[in-house]
Design an enzyme around this catalytic site. Structure first.
Site, PDB file in Angstrom:
ATOM      1  N   LYS A  74     -47.528  66.734  24.473  1.00 30.13           N
ATOM      2  CA  LYS A  74     -48.708  65.879  24.275  1.00 30.13           C
ATOM      3  C   LYS A  74     -49.282  66.051  22.867  1.00 30.13           C
ATOM      4  CE  LYS A  74     -49.581  63.539  28.128  1.00 30.13           C
ATOM      5  NZ  LYS A  74     -49.773  62.078  28.162  1.00 30.13           N
ATOM      6  N   THR A 106     -54.869  64.761  26.079  1.00 33.55           N
ATOM      7  CA  THR A 106     -55.340  65.618  27.178  1.00 33.55           C
ATOM      8  C   THR A 106     -56.062  66.868  26.705  1.00 33.55           C
ATOM      9  OG1 THR A 106     -54.510  67.149  28.879  1.00 33.55           O
ATOM     10  CG2 THR A 106     -52.956  66.550  27.184  1.00 33.55           C
ATOM     11  N   TYR A 140     -45.629  70.920  28.469  1.00 39.06           N
ATOM     12  CA  TYR A 140     -46.365  69.650  28.614  1.00 39.06           C
ATOM     13  C   TYR A 140     -47.349  69.474  27.465  1.00 39.06           C
ATOM     14  CZ  TYR A 140     -50.100  66.554  30.324  1.00 39.06           C
ATOM     15  OH  TYR A 140     -51.052  65.563  30.443  1.00 39.06           O
ATOM     16  N   GLU A 146     -55.467  69.636  27.860  1.00 37.16           N
ATOM     17  CA  GLU A 146     -54.461  70.711  27.806  1.00 37.16           C
ATOM     18  C   GLU A 146     -54.090  71.065  26.365  1.00 37.16           C
ATOM     19  OE1 GLU A 146     -52.418  72.633  30.214  1.00 37.16           O
ATOM     20  OE2 GLU A 146     -54.279  72.217  31.260  1.00 37.16           O
TER      21      GLU A 146
HETATM   22  P1  NAP Z   1     -49.539  60.279  37.120  1.00 41.08           P
HETATM   23  O1  NAP Z   1     -50.301  59.833  38.332  1.00 41.08           O
HETATM   24  O2  NAP Z   1     -48.591  61.402  37.255  1.00 41.08           O
HETATM   25  O3  NAP Z   1     -48.747  58.980  36.566  1.00 41.08           O
HETATM   26  C1  NAP Z   1     -47.761  59.115  35.597  1.00 41.08           C
HETATM   27  C2  NAP Z   1     -47.043  57.780  35.439  1.00 41.08           C
HETATM   28  O4  NAP Z   1     -45.980  57.945  34.485  1.00 41.08           O
HETATM   29  C3  NAP Z   1     -46.397  57.266  36.732  1.00 41.08           C
HETATM   30  O5  NAP Z   1     -46.537  55.874  36.799  1.00 41.08           O
HETATM   31  C4  NAP Z   1     -44.936  57.639  36.532  1.00 41.08           C
HETATM   32  O6  NAP Z   1     -44.035  56.838  37.260  1.00 41.08           O
HETATM   33  C5  NAP Z   1     -44.790  57.369  35.044  1.00 41.08           C
HETATM   34  N1  NAP Z   1     -43.603  57.988  34.467  1.00 41.08           N
HETATM   35  C6  NAP Z   1     -43.212  59.282  34.534  1.00 41.08           C
HETATM   36  N2  NAP Z   1     -42.033  59.464  33.886  1.00 41.08           N
HETATM   37  C7  NAP Z   1     -41.672  58.260  33.396  1.00 41.08           C
HETATM   38  C8  NAP Z   1     -40.572  57.777  32.659  1.00 41.08           C
HETATM   39  N3  NAP Z   1     -39.565  58.596  32.277  1.00 41.08           N
HETATM   40  N4  NAP Z   1     -40.508  56.471  32.326  1.00 41.08           N
HETATM   41  C9  NAP Z   1     -41.498  55.635  32.699  1.00 41.08           C
HETATM   42  N5  NAP Z   1     -42.582  56.018  33.427  1.00 41.08           N
HETATM   43  C10 NAP Z   1     -42.660  57.312  33.775  1.00 41.08           C
HETATM   44  O7  NAP Z   1     -50.542  60.628  35.930  1.00 41.08           O
HETATM   45  P2  NAP Z   1     -52.082  60.207  35.740  1.00 41.08           P
HETATM   46  O8  NAP Z   1     -52.938  61.263  36.333  1.00 41.08           O
HETATM   47  O9  NAP Z   1     -52.255  58.797  36.124  1.00 41.08           O
HETATM   48  O10 NAP Z   1     -52.214  60.380  34.161  1.00 41.08           O
HETATM   49  C11 NAP Z   1     -51.940  59.293  33.286  1.00 41.08           C
HETATM   50  C12 NAP Z   1     -51.682  59.845  31.892  1.00 41.08           C
HETATM   51  O11 NAP Z   1     -52.820  60.558  31.431  1.00 41.08           O
HETATM   52  C13 NAP Z   1     -50.517  60.818  31.790  1.00 41.08           C
HETATM   53  O12 NAP Z   1     -49.913  60.626  30.544  1.00 41.08           O
HETATM   54  C14 NAP Z   1     -51.191  62.186  31.836  1.00 41.08           C
HETATM   55  O13 NAP Z   1     -50.390  63.143  31.179  1.00 41.08           O
HETATM   56  C15 NAP Z   1     -52.466  61.901  31.082  1.00 41.08           C
HETATM   57  N6  NAP Z   1     -53.635  62.703  31.435  1.00 41.08           N
HETATM   58  C16 NAP Z   1     -54.026  62.806  32.729  1.00 41.08           C
HETATM   59  C17 NAP Z   1     -55.161  63.524  33.056  1.00 41.08           C
HETATM   60  C18 NAP Z   1     -55.637  63.657  34.468  1.00 41.08           C
HETATM   61  O14 NAP Z   1     -56.459  64.551  34.730  1.00 41.08           O
HETATM   62  N7  NAP Z   1     -55.212  62.784  35.372  1.00 41.08           N
HETATM   63  C19 NAP Z   1     -55.892  64.144  32.031  1.00 41.08           C
HETATM   64  C20 NAP Z   1     -55.473  63.998  30.713  1.00 41.08           C
HETATM   65  C21 NAP Z   1     -54.340  63.265  30.423  1.00 41.08           C
HETATM   66  P3  NAP Z   1     -43.612  57.223  38.777  1.00 41.08           P
HETATM   67  O15 NAP Z   1     -44.719  56.712  39.643  1.00 41.08           O
HETATM   68  O16 NAP Z   1     -42.338  56.502  38.947  1.00 41.08           O
HETATM   69  O17 NAP Z   1     -43.469  58.706  38.839  1.00 41.08           O
HETATM   70  O1  G4F Z   2     -54.321  70.369  39.197  1.00 42.16           O
HETATM   71  P1  G4F Z   2     -53.495  71.037  38.174  1.00 42.16           P
HETATM   72  O2  G4F Z   2     -52.040  71.059  38.391  1.00 42.16           O
HETATM   73  O3  G4F Z   2     -53.892  70.339  36.797  1.00 42.16           O
HETATM   74  P2  G4F Z   2     -53.764  70.810  35.274  1.00 42.16           P
HETATM   75  O4  G4F Z   2     -52.693  71.796  35.096  1.00 42.16           O
HETATM   76  O5  G4F Z   2     -55.134  71.200  34.810  1.00 42.16           O
HETATM   77  O6  G4F Z   2     -53.301  69.461  34.548  1.00 42.16           O
HETATM   78  C1  G4F Z   2     -53.930  68.214  34.834  1.00 42.16           C
HETATM   79  O7  G4F Z   2     -55.003  68.011  33.934  1.00 42.16           O
HETATM   80  C2  G4F Z   2     -54.624  67.917  32.547  1.00 42.16           C
HETATM   81  C3  G4F Z   2     -55.916  67.716  31.746  1.00 42.16           C
HETATM   82  O8  G4F Z   2     -56.491  68.970  31.483  1.00 42.16           O
HETATM   83  C4  G4F Z   2     -53.673  66.747  32.377  1.00 42.16           C
HETATM   84  F1  G4F Z   2     -53.321  66.624  31.058  1.00 42.16           F
HETATM   85  C5  G4F Z   2     -52.443  66.963  33.226  1.00 42.16           C
HETATM   86  O9  G4F Z   2     -51.605  65.793  33.128  1.00 42.16           O
HETATM   87  C6  G4F Z   2     -52.883  67.110  34.685  1.00 42.16           C
HETATM   88  O10 G4F Z   2     -53.436  65.883  35.115  1.00 42.16           O
HETATM   89  O11 G4F Z   2     -53.977  72.555  37.998  1.00 42.16           O
HETATM   90  C7  G4F Z   2     -55.322  72.888  37.761  1.00 42.16           C
HETATM   91  C8  G4F Z   2     -55.484  74.404  37.829  1.00 42.16           C
HETATM   92  C9  G4F Z   2     -54.445  75.175  37.014  1.00 42.16           C
HETATM   93  O12 G4F Z   2     -55.090  76.245  36.373  1.00 42.16           O
HETATM   94  C10 G4F Z   2     -53.489  75.720  38.056  1.00 42.16           C
HETATM   95  O13 G4F Z   2     -52.840  76.933  37.695  1.00 42.16           O
HETATM   96  O14 G4F Z   2     -55.283  74.806  39.187  1.00 42.16           O
HETATM   97  C11 G4F Z   2     -54.468  75.960  39.188  1.00 42.16           C
HETATM   98  N1  G4F Z   2     -53.824  76.081  40.507  1.00 42.16           N
HETATM   99  C12 G4F Z   2     -54.033  77.102  41.381  1.00 42.16           C
HETATM  100  N2  G4F Z   2     -53.268  76.927  42.461  1.00 42.16           N
HETATM  101  C13 G4F Z   2     -52.929  75.244  41.030  1.00 42.16           C
HETATM  102  C14 G4F Z   2     -52.576  75.774  42.283  1.00 42.16           C
HETATM  103  N3  G4F Z   2     -52.408  74.087  40.567  1.00 42.16           N
HETATM  104  C15 G4F Z   2     -51.533  73.430  41.351  1.00 42.16           C
HETATM  105  N4  G4F Z   2     -51.042  72.239  40.927  1.00 42.16           N
HETATM  106  N5  G4F Z   2     -51.135  73.915  42.578  1.00 42.16           N
HETATM  107  C16 G4F Z   2     -51.623  75.104  43.085  1.00 42.16           C
HETATM  108  O15 G4F Z   2     -51.267  75.525  44.183  1.00 42.16           O
END
Ligand code: NAP
Ligand code: G4F
Length: 362
Positions: A153, A125, A149, A127
């Site tokens: 990672k 990520t 987190y 992050e």
């Molecule tokens: P997500 O929608 O939150 O999905 C996370 C998945 O992990 C869900 O299927 C969840 O199951 C499962 N999980 C959580 N805890 C677990 C456990 N203890 N054992 C087995 N499964 C578990 O996340 P996403 O946005 O699809 O992201 C996928 C991956 O990419 C994650 O690793 C995230 O950190 C990483 N990532 C995401 C982004 C982004 O912007 N989306 C960017 C960079 C990296 P449940 O449905 O049961 O909760």
């Molecule tokens: O949507 P966020 O919670 O995503 P964040 O923290 O960027 O993380 C996501 O992207 C990462 C990749 O860069 C992944 F690795 C991670 O698993 C996840 O998918 O927050 C985005 C921004 C942050 O700066 C947060 O402080 O939005 C700001 N924010 C402002 N108000 C808020 C809020 N975030 C959330 N969730 N809720 C608020 O009310």
């Protein structure tokens, strides 16, 4: 026919990746956690729930991971499961280490023991970069994690490179910047905004409390990002790649565009609420994905304005269907109201430490 195993198939990326791999004629297996209430709405909404094979497994339980790999006999493992919400990692830092960090070791150890020819994708990520780095960030930018987190990672990132070097496993890190969609979890800021804009425009909600409006993120479209995961595992050699759009926008801009999409002025509805600030936040993320463009031929197509439009329109459709009495399954109706959210990271921050240092000489 190739077999693929997706950990976290119930999440946003897991569902889109399953859809992509089915289109490519893979036999798709996915792990899911046993929950008191089933959570398959994403697979159902893509119409693929009956087309994937589901295996119960939890990242804290090594034996369940071993079993999942033994049952699926995968050519490729996409390790997407994690506790993925940065805010929650401040509330559950031990869980972040146990699930998001050690979970990677459990999957890699299973691959090492069962079949070292399995190709492995690790969901790394942006992050990892944290604060204090120049933007844009690429594969050579130093990591400086700013949350439990991100620290978890970072461990997963290094375990992936270590298993590549130590055991010759085809293991890749996709360093993905934020990617969003109508299947995004409701607590992430983009979905929180698109859902609220839709509800407010239909008279179903009045206010939208948000935290840090100034944070800058590189937001892309999730279905395109899962293509990059597949591409990484089809190369001749394993490597690590940054994936993003190259653009950066603030939370405030996202809110402005989302409310514009429903004909409203965001300033009348958004309120800053200290409960949604994090103890530490990452200020600015912006990808330089030139390596992925050159080596994988991957390019982002959906940019910021289009992304906001797609998300708001889908949330509007859902609430309209719901208003017509359709029993339409998705996450938002089960989401608690903001008023009832009381967790450590959402509480107001202390201005000074509770325990003051002893005065010198006392
Ligand atoms: P997500 O929608 O939150 O999905 C996370 C998945 O992990 C869900 O299927 C969840 O199951 C499962 N999980 C959580 N805890 C677990 C456990 N203890 N054992 C087995 N499964 C578990 O996340 P996403 O946005 O699809 O992201 C996928 C991956 O990419 C994650 O690793 C995230 O950190 C990483 N990532 C995401 C982004 C982004 O912007 N989306 C960017 C960079 C990296 P449940 O449905 O049961 O909760
Ligand atoms: O949507 P966020 O919670 O995503 P964040 O923290 O960027 O993380 C996501 O992207 C990462 C990749 O860069 C992944 F690795 C991670 O698993 C996840 O998918 O927050 C985005 C921004 C942050 O700066 C947060 O402080 O939005 C700001 N924010 C402002 N108000 C808020 C809020 N975030 C959330 N969730 N809720 C608020 O009310």
């Amino acid at each position: 026919m190739k077999n693929a195993l997706i950990t976290g198939i119930t999440g946003q990326d897991g569902a889109y990746l399953a859809q992509l791999l089915l289109q490519k004629d893979y036999k798709v297996y996915g792990t899911y956690r046993r929950l008191s209430t089933p959570n398959f709405w994403r697979l159902q909404s893509l119409g693929i729930f009956d087309k994937v094979a589901l295996i119960p497994a939890d990242l804290v339980d090594s034996s369940s991971i071993m079993t999942a790999i033994n049952i699926s006999q995968p050519h490729e493992v996409y390790h997407l499961a994690a506790q993925s919400f940065v805010g929650a990692s401040f509330d559950q830092p031990v869980g972040a280490g146990e699930i998001t960090a050690l979970g990677v070791t459990r999957v890699l150890e299973s691959i090492k023991e069962i079949n070292q020819d399995i190709r492995f994708y690790q969901a790394s990520t942006s992050e990892l970069y944290g604060n204090g780095n120049r933007a844009p960030q690429n594969e050579r930018t130093p990591f400086r994690p700013s949350s439990p987190y991100a620290a978890a990672k970072l461990y997963g990132y290094w375990l992936t490179t270590i298993y590549r070097e130590a055991y010759g496993i085809f293991a890749c890190n996709g360093i993905l910047f934020n990617h969003e969609s109508p299947l995004r979890g409701i607590e992430f800021v983009t979905r929180k905004i698109s859902n609220a804009a839709a509800k407010i425009s239909l008279g179903l909600k009045e206010r939208l409390p948000l935290g840090n409006l100034e944070a800058l993120r590189d937001w892309g479209y999730a279905p395109e990002y899962v293509e990059s995961m597949w591409l990484m595992l089809q190369q001749d050699k394993p490597d690590d790649y940054v994936i993003g759009t190259g653009e950066t926008h603030s939370v405030k801009e996202f809110a402005q565009k989302a409310f514009e999409a429903v004909g409203l002025d965001w300033q009348k509805y958004v309120e800053v609420d200290q409960r949604f600030f994090r103890p530490v936040d990452v200020d600015r993320l912006q990808a330089d994905c030139s390596k992925a463009k050159q080596s994988l031929g991957w390019q982002p197509r959906v940019k910021f304005d289009k992304l906001v439009e797609i998300m708001v329109q889908e949330d509007l459709n859902r609430w309209r269907r719901c208003q017509k009495g359709e029993a339409f399954p998705w996450d938002a109706p089960n989401y608690p109201s903001e008023a009832s959210m009381l967790t450590r990271s959402l509480r107001p921050r202390r201005e000074a430490p509770l325990v003051q240092p002893c005065p010198q000489g006392s």
